[in-house]
Design a protein around this motif. Structure first.
Motif, PDB file in Angstrom:
ATOM      1  N   LYS A  56       0.826  -1.213   0.000  1.00 18.26           N
ATOM      2  CA  LYS A  56       0.000   0.000   0.000  1.00 18.26           C
ATOM      3  C   LYS A  56       0.860   1.262   0.000  1.00 18.26           C
ATOM      4  O   LYS A  56       0.504   2.257  -0.632  1.00 18.26           O
ATOM      5  N   GLU A 105      -6.267  -4.358  -1.997  1.00 19.42           N
ATOM      6  CA  GLU A 105      -7.051  -4.187  -3.213  1.00 19.42           C
ATOM      7  C   GLU A 105      -6.545  -5.111  -4.306  1.00 19.42           C
ATOM      8  O   GLU A 105      -5.361  -5.389  -4.418  1.00 19.42           O
ATOM      9  N   ASP A 146     -11.495 -11.984  -4.293  1.00 21.12           N
ATOM     10  CA  ASP A 146     -11.366 -10.537  -4.168  1.00 21.12           C
ATOM     11  C   ASP A 146     -10.558 -10.284  -2.894  1.00 21.12           C
ATOM     12  O   ASP A 146     -11.068 -10.458  -1.787  1.00 21.12           O
ATOM     13  N   GLY A 189      -9.561  -7.578  -1.612  1.00 20.50           N
ATOM     14  CA  GLY A 189      -9.939  -6.384  -0.873  1.00 20.50           C
ATOM     15  C   GLY A 189     -10.896  -6.709   0.268  1.00 20.50           C
ATOM     16  O   GLY A 189     -11.190  -5.864   1.096  1.00 20.50           O
ATOM     17  N   ALA A 239      -5.015  -4.073  -8.385  1.00 17.72           N
ATOM     18  CA  ALA A 239      -6.401  -3.642  -8.518  1.00 17.72           C
ATOM     19  C   ALA A 239      -6.642  -3.103  -9.922  1.00 17.72           C
ATOM     20  O   ALA A 239      -5.759  -2.478 -10.525  1.00 17.72           O
ATOM     21  N   GLU A 265      -5.359   0.295 -11.420  1.00 19.32           N
ATOM     22  CA  GLU A 265      -4.174   0.737 -10.686  1.00 19.32           C
ATOM     23  C   GLU A 265      -3.006   0.864 -11.656  1.00 19.32           C
ATOM     24  O   GLU A 265      -2.805  -0.001 -12.504  1.00 19.32           O
TER      25      GLU A 265
END
Length: 197
Positions: free
Chosen positions: A57, A135, A167, A169, A191, A194
């Motif tokens: 992140k 994500e 998924d 996320g 993601a 992204e």
């Protein structure tokens, strides 16, 4: 200071430098990483473990490849990459699992491939399975052993040859079961939309 602590501190220093270079506050990064400002500051200072999700992140917020944060080097291979059986970029996502990145120097990856060792831990068998969130999507192919996989409030048992795709996320986690270590090939896909560095 152990070599693992030195490595963690080097990554933490790169994160701090990039935060400062990008004129971002600790509060900005806390929001970007889904942490409290206090927890973010403890990770950035090297006081707390740096999970892969946290580093991933941070890299996304800074617009750099995650490998650049982990090693200080930029990926440079354009057309193909071969990483031998026992090679790769090792990293500790959290204290339990051992991750070996299997394509760290390939540029413009759409995903992050890892060989993941999941040790059997008797104490984790009756505890809630820790959930991670990042994500994108993830594919986990079980190479050996048996796993209890949790996706939010759903539980599955997976064994060698089984594939999980989800998924990422949303809350997910796993533990090795039946008294034996397990191993998976995990591919974390970026993601949709992204920017790929």
């Amino acid at each position: 200071m152990t070599s693992e602590q030195q490595s963690r501190q080097a990554v933490a220093n790169r994160i701090r430098s990039l935060r400062e270079d990008n004129d971002l506050t600790i509060e900005d990064m806390a929001i970007a990483t889904g942490r409290s400002p206090e927890e973010y500051a403890a990770r950035e200072s090297g006081e707390m473990d740096l999970t892969f999700t946290f580093v991933y992140k941070c890299a996304a917020k800074f617009g750099v490849d995650v490998v650049e944060l982990l090693t200080g080097e930029s990926p440079r291979l354009k057309h193909y990459s071969i990483v031998r059986a026992d090679e790769g970029l090792p990293l500790e996502r959290h204290s339990d699992f051992h991750y070996l990145h299997k394509a760290p120097y390939f540029k413009n990856r759409f995903g992050e491939p890892f060989l993941v060792d999941v040790p059997y831990q008797p104490e984790s068998q009756n505890e809630p399975i820790h959930l991670s969130y990042h994500e994108g999507q993830e594919l986990d192919y079980v190479l050996k052993g048996r796993l209890r996989f949790r996706f939010e409030d759903h539980f599955e048992t997976a064994e060698a040859g089984d594939t999980l795709f989800y998924d990422s996320g949303r809350g997910h986690g796993m533990i090795a079961i039946d008294g034996e270590d397990a191993q998976i090939l995990a591919v974390v896909f970026h993601a949709k939309g992204e920017e790929i560095i």
